[in-house]
Design a protein around this motif. Structure first.
Motif, PDB file in Angstrom:
ATOM      1  N   SER A  77       0.818  -1.220   0.000  1.00 49.69           N
ATOM      2  CA  SER A  77       0.000   0.000   0.000  1.00 49.69           C
ATOM      3  C   SER A  77       0.847   1.264   0.000  1.00 49.69           C
ATOM      4  O   SER A  77       0.319   2.365  -0.240  1.00 49.69           O
ATOM      5  CB  SER A  77      -0.918   0.005   1.214  1.00 49.69           C
ATOM      6  OG  SER A  77      -0.185   0.091   2.420  1.00 49.69           O
ATOM      7  N   SER A  78       2.139   1.145   0.300  1.00 53.92           N
ATOM      8  CA  SER A  78       3.025   2.313   0.261  1.00 53.92           C
ATOM      9  C   SER A  78       3.593   2.566  -1.130  1.00 53.92           C
ATOM     10  O   SER A  78       4.299   3.565  -1.329  1.00 53.92           O
ATOM     11  CB  SER A  78       4.164   2.131   1.263  1.00 53.92           C
ATOM     12  OG  SER A  78       4.970   1.018   0.916  1.00 53.92           O
ATOM     13  N   VAL A  88      -1.246   1.260  -5.429  1.00 46.31           N
ATOM     14  CA  VAL A  88      -2.442   1.963  -4.966  1.00 46.31           C
ATOM     15  C   VAL A  88      -3.291   2.401  -6.145  1.00 46.31           C
ATOM     16  O   VAL A  88      -4.531   2.294  -6.122  1.00 46.31           O
ATOM     17  CB  VAL A  88      -2.039   3.168  -4.092  1.00 46.31           C
ATOM     18  CG1 VAL A  88      -3.267   3.989  -3.709  1.00 46.31           C
ATOM     19  CG2 VAL A  88      -1.315   2.697  -2.837  1.00 46.31           C
ATOM     20  N   THR A  89      -2.656   2.893  -7.183  1.00 49.05           N
ATOM     21  CA  THR A  89      -3.393   3.323  -8.371  1.00 49.05           C
ATOM     22  C   THR A  89      -4.123   2.154  -9.023  1.00 49.05           C
ATOM     23  O   THR A  89      -5.274   2.283  -9.461  1.00 49.05           O
ATOM     24  CB  THR A  89      -2.424   3.957  -9.381  1.00 49.05           C
ATOM     25  OG1 THR A  89      -1.749   5.057  -8.762  1.00 49.05           O
ATOM     26  CG2 THR A  89      -3.172   4.455 -10.608  1.00 49.05           C
ATOM     27  N   ASP A 147       2.957   3.685  -4.827  1.00 50.95           N
ATOM     28  CA  ASP A 147       1.933   4.479  -5.511  1.00 50.95           C
ATOM     29  C   ASP A 147       1.331   3.736  -6.695  1.00 50.95           C
ATOM     30  O   ASP A 147       0.117   3.821  -6.950  1.00 50.95           O
ATOM     31  CB  ASP A 147       2.536   5.806  -5.995  1.00 50.95           C
ATOM     32  CG  ASP A 147       2.913   6.715  -4.828  1.00 50.95           C
ATOM     33  OD1 ASP A 147       2.323   6.531  -3.737  1.00 50.95           O
ATOM     34  OD2 ASP A 147       3.786   7.591  -5.006  1.00 50.95           O
TER      35      ASP A 147
END
Length: 451
Positions: free
Chosen positions: A435-436, A441-442, A438
Motif C-alpha cells: 500500500s506504500s 495503490v493506483t 503508488d
C-alpha cells in the motif's frame, strides 16, 4: 510478605502464555546419561515437549516429575527441591523406564482445577492473620475490586453526563464498556453451554449499544439522532499520539474543525475508544512473546508458513476489490474488504493509504475473528486436521481470523498461537508494504472506479 511467600507452593497465576518460563520452552534435545543402565552405556536423548499445556500430571498430587537428577525451574522453592529429590523414600518419584522416548516439559505445573483450588487457598491464607470481619472485607474487595471500581465510576459519571452544560462522555462510556465486557466474560463461565456462541465481543457490543442508546434517548428526549451524535465522541481520534495537540478532533479524527453542535464542554478530551485503542497497540506487542518462545518452529516451517500466507495475501489484495465492485458494492467499501484478515492496528493505516472504508474493515476483521473461534474446530474436524498439527491450525486461523483467533489459541495451544501471530503479522506487513507503493495503490483504486 515473607510469611506469605513461604506458605505458597505454587503461583496463583492463570495458565497463560505470559506466565511461562521461557527457559523451559526452548526447543532442544537434552542428553541424559543413564548411569544405572547396565545394558547400554551410550547416553540417551530425550525430547522436551514445548507445549506447557500438554503435560501429564500425577493423579495423586497433580505434580509431574521429569526424571532422576533433573534440574527443576528456578522459581520452585528450595524446600520443594528437597521434597522431590529421589532418595528412596519418596514413593511418588517416577523414574524413567528403559522404553522412555519423551519427557514432559521441565516444569511443575498444577492443573487448571488444581490452580483454582490453590487460588482459593491462597486467598484464605492471606486473610488468616486478620479478624473475621476484616477477612470478609479483604476477600470481597480482592474478588470484586474491578466491579466496584467501574461501578463507582459509572455512578459518579452519570450526573456529569446528564448536565447539559458539561455532558462529559469519557468516564460514562468507559465505565459502561468495561462493565459490559466483564458481564460478557462471566456468561460463558457460569453457563458452559453458551461458550461456543456467546463470544464476549458480541455480548459486550450488544450491551454497550443498548445501554448507551437508552442513555442518549433519555438525554435527547427521545430523539434517535442524538444517539448518533453521541457516538461521534465515543472515539474522537485523540489517542496518546496526539493527546496534547491543539487540533480539534471528533468522530474518529475525521475532522479538525469545531463540531457543528455544542455537544460537550470538554471537547478536547479523548473518547473511550481512544483509550482502548491505545491499550490495543500495547497488547499487539505482547504477541511477540509466543513468537519468540517458539522461534525455532518458524525456521523449521518457514516455507510451510510463507507460501500459503503470501498466496492468501495476494488473493485478498487483488481479488476482493474486483469481486465486491462487480456485484455492486460501493468503491471505498470494496477496498475495505482487503483488510478483513488482519488486525485493526495494521488495517487502519492500510485503509488510509488505499482510501478504503476503515469502519467496514473493522467490522469485517472482528466478525472474521469471531467466526474463526466459533467454527474453527468444526472445520478442522471435518477436514481431518490432527489436533497436534499446530502449524496447519495456526496458519489457517492466523491468515483468516487474525488477532482474535490468536488470542483464543493462546489458551488452547500456544505453539499454534505463535504460528498464527506470525502468519497474520507477515500477512499484514506485506499488505502495508504494497500500500506504500503508488503504482499499486493506483491499480487497486482503478479496479473499483476511483481513478
Amino acid at each position: 510478605m515473607r510469611s506469605l511467600n513461604s506458605r505458597h507452593l505454587f503461583s496463583s497465576m492463570r495458565d497463560d502464555i505470559t506466565t511461562i518460563d521461557i527457559q523451559s520452552l526452548k526447543s532442544t534435545n537434552r542428553e541424559l546419561n543413564n548411569s544405572q543402565s547396565t545394558t547400554n552405556s551410550k547416553p540417551r536423548t530425550f525430547s522436551i515437549n514445548e507445549n506447557p499445556f500438554n503435560i501429564s500430571l500425577n493423579q495423586s498430587n497433580n505434580i509431574s516429575v521429569v526424571s532422576e537428577g533433573s534440574i527443576l525451574p528456578p522459581q520452585v522453592p528450595q524446600q520443594v527441591h528437597q521434597k522431590l529429590r529421589h532418595d528412596g523414600s519418596n514413593p511418588n518419584f517416577h523414574k524413567p523406564t528403559p522404553s522412555s522416548t519423551s519427557l514432559p516439559s521441565l516444569m511443575i505445573t498444577p492443573s487448571r482445577q488444581r490452580t483454582e483450588e490453590i487460588e482459593s487457598d491462597n486467598e484464605s491464607q492471606i486473610a488468616s492473620d486478620l479478624s473475621p470481619k476484616s477477612q470478609v472485607i479483604v476477600l470481597f474487595i480482592t474478588k470484586y475490586f474491578d466491579w466496584l471500581f467501574y461501578g463507582l465510576m459509572l455512578i459518579v459519571s452519570i450526573p456529569f453526563y446528564y448536565i447539559s452544560s458539561i455532558h462529559l462522555f469519557l468516564p460514562y462510556h468507559l465505565s459502561i464498556t468495561v462493565s459490559a465486557f466483564y458481564i460478557a466474560l462471566s456468561i460463558p463461565q457460569k453457563w458452559q453451554s453458551t461458550k461456543k456462541f456467546a463470544h464476549p465481543i458480541l455480548i459486550s457490543t450488544f450491551l454497550i449499544l443498548l445501554i448507551c442508546s437508552i442513555g442518549s434517548l433519555i438525554y435527547h428526549q427521545g430523539d434517535p439522532q442524538g444517539f448518533l451524535l453521541d457516538l461521534e465522541y465515543y472515539r474522537t481520534g485523540r489517542t496518546y499520539l496526539n493527546l496534547f495537540s491543539s487540533k480539534l478532533m471528533y468522530n474518529n479524527g475525521q475532522t479538525d474543525l469545531m463540531p457543528p453542535h455544542d455537544a460537550t464542554l470538554l471537547y478536547k478530551w479523548p473518547g473511550c475508544g481512544d483509550v482502548l485503542v491505545s491499550l490495543l497497540d500495547i497488547s499487539i506487542v505482547s504477541l511477540s512473546l509466543p513468537m519468540f518462545t517458539h522461534r525455532r518452529d518458524f525456521v523449521n516451517n518457514f516455507w510451510v508458513v510463507m507460501v500459503p500466507t503470501t498466496a492468501s495475501m495476494a488473493l485478498s489484495f487483488f481479488v476482493y476489490p474486483i469481486v465486491c465492485h462487480s456485484i455492486g458494492i460501493e468503491a471505498t467499501r470494496s477496498i475495505g474488504f482487503i483488510g478483513r484478515s488482519i488486525t485493526l492496528a495494521l488495517g487502519t493505516p492500510l485503509m488510509l493509504a488505499l482510501g478504503g472504508s476503515v469502519s467496514l474493515m473493522a467490522v469485517c476483521t472482528i466478525l472474521s475473528g469471531i467466526c474463526g473461534v466459533l467454527i474453527g474446530d468444526l472445520v478442522f474436524k471435518l477436514t481431518r486436521v490432527a489436533k497436534n498439527d499446530y502449524v496447519t491450525r495456526g496458519v489457517t486461523l492466523g491468515i483468516n481470523s487474525g488477532a482474535i483467533a490468536t488470542a483464543h489459541l493462546l489458551n488452547v495451544d500456544p505453539r499454534a498461537a505463535s504460528m498464527s501471530s506470525l502468519s497474520f503479522s507477515v500477512f499484514g506487513t506485506i499488505m502495508i508494504i504494497l500500500s506504500s507503493i503508488d503504482a499499486v495503490v493506483t491499480v487497486i483504486r482503478s479496479m473499483v472506479g476511483l481513478v
